[in-house]
Design an enzyme around this catalytic site. Sequence first.
Site, mmCIF file in Angstrom:
data_model
loop_
_atom_site.group_PDB
_atom_site.id
_atom_site.type_symbol
_atom_site.label_atom_id
_atom_site.label_comp_id
_atom_site.label_asym_id
_atom_site.label_seq_id
_atom_site.Cartn_x
_atom_site.Cartn_y
_atom_site.Cartn_z
ATOM 1 N N ALA A 68 51.264 -8.028 81.015
ATOM 2 C CA ALA A 68 51.669 -8.012 82.419
ATOM 3 C C ALA A 68 51.953 -6.574 82.831
ATOM 4 C CB ALA A 68 52.899 -8.874 82.610
ATOM 5 N N GLY A 114 50.731 -11.212 78.116
ATOM 6 C CA GLY A 114 50.029 -12.112 79.033
ATOM 7 C C GLY A 114 48.548 -12.242 78.710
ATOM 8 N N GLU A 117 48.473 -14.735 76.065
ATOM 9 C CA GLU A 117 48.862 -16.046 76.616
ATOM 10 C C GLU A 117 47.685 -16.680 77.351
ATOM 11 O OE1 GLU A 117 52.511 -14.322 78.273
ATOM 12 O OE2 GLU A 117 53.572 -15.990 77.315
ATOM 13 N N GLU A 139 56.506 -9.082 73.569
ATOM 14 C CA GLU A 139 57.492 -9.053 74.660
ATOM 15 C C GLU A 139 58.923 -8.771 74.220
ATOM 16 O OE1 GLU A 139 54.992 -11.132 74.390
ATOM 17 O OE2 GLU A 139 54.192 -11.724 76.344
ATOM 18 N N MET A 320 63.713 21.083 55.663
ATOM 19 C CA MET A 320 62.973 21.053 56.928
ATOM 20 C C MET A 320 61.621 21.751 56.822
ATOM 21 S SD MET A 320 64.730 19.195 58.796
ATOM 22 C CE MET A 320 63.890 19.318 60.369
ATOM 23 N N ASP A 339 58.554 30.947 50.884
ATOM 24 C CA ASP A 339 59.983 31.000 50.535
ATOM 25 C C ASP A 339 60.194 32.246 49.686
ATOM 26 O OD1 ASP A 339 62.736 30.325 49.755
ATOM 27 O OD2 ASP A 339 62.250 28.325 50.486
ATOM 28 N N VAL A 397 67.851 29.365 56.238
ATOM 29 C CA VAL A 397 69.267 29.011 56.406
ATOM 30 C C VAL A 397 69.760 29.239 57.835
ATOM 31 C CG1 VAL A 397 70.085 29.290 54.060
ATOM 32 C CG2 VAL A 397 69.780 31.309 55.508
ATOM 33 N N GLU A 398 70.715 28.421 58.234
ATOM 34 C CA GLU A 398 71.234 28.477 59.611
ATOM 35 C C GLU A 398 72.238 29.626 59.717
ATOM 36 O OE1 GLU A 398 70.113 26.828 62.068
ATOM 37 O OE2 GLU A 398 71.673 26.145 63.442
ATOM 38 N N LYS A 403 68.418 35.038 60.255
ATOM 39 C CA LYS A 403 67.267 34.696 61.098
ATOM 40 C C LYS A 403 66.816 35.932 61.889
ATOM 41 C CE LYS A 403 68.235 29.675 61.596
ATOM 42 N NZ LYS A 403 67.166 28.913 60.966
ATOM 43 N N SER A 425 69.047 24.324 64.438
ATOM 44 C CA SER A 425 69.551 23.116 65.079
ATOM 45 C C SER A 425 70.596 23.429 66.137
ATOM 46 C CB SER A 425 70.099 22.140 64.042
ATOM 47 O OG SER A 425 70.785 22.813 63.034
ATOM 48 N N ASN A 449 65.315 15.529 61.051
ATOM 49 C CA ASN A 449 65.166 15.165 59.645
ATOM 50 C C ASN A 449 65.272 13.649 59.465
ATOM 51 O OD1 ASN A 449 65.157 15.366 56.854
ATOM 52 N ND2 ASN A 449 67.333 15.817 56.710
HETATM 53 P P1 NAI Z 1 67.414 24.326 53.210
HETATM 54 O O1 NAI Z 1 68.600 25.015 52.635
HETATM 55 O O2 NAI Z 1 66.987 23.039 52.634
HETATM 56 O O3 NAI Z 1 66.154 25.306 53.147
HETATM 57 C C1 NAI Z 1 66.183 26.638 53.530
HETATM 58 C C2 NAI Z 1 65.156 27.381 52.692
HETATM 59 O O4 NAI Z 1 64.929 28.632 53.283
HETATM 60 C C3 NAI Z 1 65.588 27.639 51.253
HETATM 61 O O5 NAI Z 1 64.607 27.174 50.371
HETATM 62 C C4 NAI Z 1 65.729 29.150 51.179
HETATM 63 O O6 NAI Z 1 65.380 29.677 49.920
HETATM 64 C C5 NAI Z 1 64.758 29.574 52.227
HETATM 65 N N1 NAI Z 1 64.950 30.910 52.754
HETATM 66 C C6 NAI Z 1 66.076 31.537 53.074
HETATM 67 N N2 NAI Z 1 65.801 32.760 53.560
HETATM 68 C C7 NAI Z 1 64.456 32.902 53.556
HETATM 69 C C8 NAI Z 1 63.556 33.920 53.960
HETATM 70 N N3 NAI Z 1 63.987 35.067 54.462
HETATM 71 N N4 NAI Z 1 62.237 33.706 53.802
HETATM 72 C C9 NAI Z 1 61.798 32.549 53.319
HETATM 73 N N5 NAI Z 1 62.600 31.559 52.920
HETATM 74 C C10 NAI Z 1 63.917 31.719 53.055
HETATM 75 O O7 NAI Z 1 67.715 24.214 54.762
HETATM 76 P P2 NAI Z 1 67.187 23.120 55.799
HETATM 77 O O8 NAI Z 1 68.077 21.957 55.791
HETATM 78 O O9 NAI Z 1 65.736 22.921 55.594
HETATM 79 O O10 NAI Z 1 67.422 23.855 57.188
HETATM 80 C C11 NAI Z 1 66.596 24.911 57.624
HETATM 81 C C12 NAI Z 1 66.803 25.131 59.114
HETATM 82 O O11 NAI Z 1 66.520 23.924 59.810
HETATM 83 C C13 NAI Z 1 68.215 25.507 59.508
HETATM 84 O O12 NAI Z 1 68.155 26.401 60.588
HETATM 85 C C14 NAI Z 1 68.827 24.189 59.937
HETATM 86 O O13 NAI Z 1 69.893 24.323 60.851
HETATM 87 C C15 NAI Z 1 67.643 23.530 60.602
HETATM 88 N N6 NAI Z 1 67.660 22.070 60.671
HETATM 89 C C16 NAI Z 1 68.102 21.317 59.617
HETATM 90 C C17 NAI Z 1 68.102 19.944 59.690
HETATM 91 C C18 NAI Z 1 68.552 19.110 58.539
HETATM 92 O O14 NAI Z 1 68.824 17.909 58.728
HETATM 93 N N7 NAI Z 1 68.634 19.646 57.333
HETATM 94 C C19 NAI Z 1 67.642 19.247 60.912
HETATM 95 C C20 NAI Z 1 67.113 20.122 61.919
HETATM 96 C C21 NAI Z 1 67.165 21.492 61.806
#
Ligand code: NAI
Length: 668
Positions: A68, A114, A117, A139, A320, A339, A397-398, A403, A425, A449
């Site tokens: 529908a 539909g 049906e 539905e 990620m 990495d 890393v965050e 970064k 994030s 994730n």
């Molecule tokens: P993670 O700790 O699992 O992985 C980070 C990786 O980056 C590590 O393997 C580390 O060796 C590598 N690393 C660090 N510096 C580096 C560089 N200069 N060059 C290359 N590799 C490098 O972290 P995750 O959880 O994957 O998070 C990564 C990013 O994604 C962060 O910014 C986080 O806030 C964001 N994020 C994470 C989520 C989650 O649920 N874990 C969801 C959405 C975003």
Amino acid sequence: MSNPATVSHAVDADGIGWITFDDPASRANVFNPPTQAALRAAIEALAAEPVKAIVALSGKEKIFIAGADLKWLGKIATPAEGKVASRAGHALFGLLENFKMPVVCAIHGACAGGGFELALACHWRLASDAKETVIGLPEVGIGLIPGWGGCARLPRLIGAKAAVDHILKAQLLPAAEAHKTGLVDEIVPAAELRARAKAAALKLAASGKPARAPGAPADATFFAEQRKVALSRMRGQPAPLAVLDVIEQGAGAPLDVALELEATLFGEIAAGEVAHNLVHVFFLKDAVKKLTVDAWFAKPVNAVAPAPFQKIGVIGAGVMGSGIAQWCAARGYRVVMRDVKPEFVDRGLAVIKGLFDEAAKRGKMSADAAAQGAARVQGTTELDALADCDLVVEAIVENVAAKQALVAELSRVVRADCVLASNTSALPIDELAATATHPERTIGLHFFNPVSRMPLIEMVLSPHTTRETAERALAFAKHLGKTPVICRSSPGFLVTRVLFFYLNAACELWEQGVPTDVIDRAMRDWGWPMGPMRLIDEVGVDVTDFIYGEMRHYFPARFRSTSVCAKMLAAGMKGRKNGASSGFYIYDGGKEALNPAMASFAPAAAKSMDATAIQGHLNGVMIAETKRVLDEGVLKTADDADFALLMGTGFPAFRGGLMRYARAHGRV
Ligand code: NAI
């Protein structure tokens, strides 16, 4: 007003009447009052001719009848109006069922709701073996019940249990499965559909309408059990219960009594808030396909489609990074994942291989396609390996300084036209872009994730991001099959900010003495798939505590400090990821139970708070924060915010969206 062109009819030299659905104004055929009027006219015209049998089919390449017209259905305002709409469908399909001669339905393409049906009211059903042929009654998935005979006729055809199973699952079945379930009588090669339908029509013309044994009924215990399951799995949704009522009560009754019951319940459900909400969510999802960046940028004078990305770099092979690399490779992109240490690269590549193997095991792709996908990802520790990428997504890393340092390094390595995206994030993209040589080609692409299962991407624009960069990133997100929402750079964007204000408010209640299970049950009862404490265990206590720190930093005046997660972390408890007893719950053998170790962090006295107060408070925190995000212009519309929270947090779809709920219930 009828539009005869949507349904046409003809009689061939052998006396077979053909009814063809082919809406000239659309790629799909859908049912609405004009199409219904056109079908009625076709049936009446054929009734006046000496036809031996009728074949109903579609002229479309991929769609029989998609169901529908939801634009029309979603406007049903009263139960009486809904009942009239249902009865009109019954009367129309009754003309086919009671036609003087047999009616054959030849299905090719999607035959949903539909559409099916209509097929059910025919005397014989053939389906083409094409992959676009999918059949069934979905539905319940949009809060409705089949209201044009589906609930009444399907149990008579395949039995009550199978009908309940099919209608409550709300999924369309491929032709082979539809045949196995009994939804259709024959499967035929797509190229032969017309000929085989004609053969079936001629056969029935000679032998008469087929006699069918009535489908087996089910007993009261079965229905009681199904009600229990529906109440727990589809909490707050009336449609599954209405389906069970029609099938149970309609089983022993004559068809017209079952149809009348179906019409009454359809009317009530179609006019209800839940159906309106779910239809609204359907349109929110549909709108993403047409999403452009026009709301954010002036239209260029000479628009040229920007170049699509070919090769993707991913930096960071962690949770990620490996998820993003795998998803890009699965969608055909060549990927270089970098990495800092070979063992980190290898760990990421192993995760990627595991994801591909899993996809192959679950039938999502062939083993060959999985092997080819995994081979599209190249692992490296060298930044130079990213020199020829069109897009680089960083997922390290965050940390702002880390970064920024990476962005500076990358700017020296990549091509001048390369787009640099961050998967941060919460961190504002303009802060991260401060060290970029080309800040106009920086953007946020916030995946969730696990990447393979979460559909949302927040696409984050910094003040420097250009239209071209945004267009390329949007095309990429769509090509990945994700659902993007565009927002302006601001700490935590929408989802992280609102979600962690919510989780923190739940921790605050916990620290005041409201027990874990009381908080979680209240939010589950409201419709969330899991409560906030359980969600912290899933996200990780470490990640939660870290993001709390970011929120405190960016919103010092409003983000009230809680300490339970920090205390858990200090005790080595990171949630579900590091062992059975490391969170608010213990997870032993798949069963969850409250973790007694949490007692050492809890206040001495428990506080009682009823479910409504908990729901009101926690929903209120989310609503207030979302309102602020909108007032600050981080997103363009409340619908955008609702959509992002639906896709990114598990917000219950049947509530229609957070701000829609807030408006409907006087909360804003
Ligand atoms: P993670 O700790 O699992 O992985 C980070 C990786 O980056 C590590 O393997 C580390 O060796 C590598 N690393 C660090 N510096 C580096 C560089 N200069 N060059 C290359 N590799 C490098 O972290 P995750 O959880 O994957 O998070 C990564 C990013 O994604 C962060 O910014 C986080 O806030 C964001 N994020 C994470 C989520 C989650 O649920 N874990 C969801 C959405 C975003």
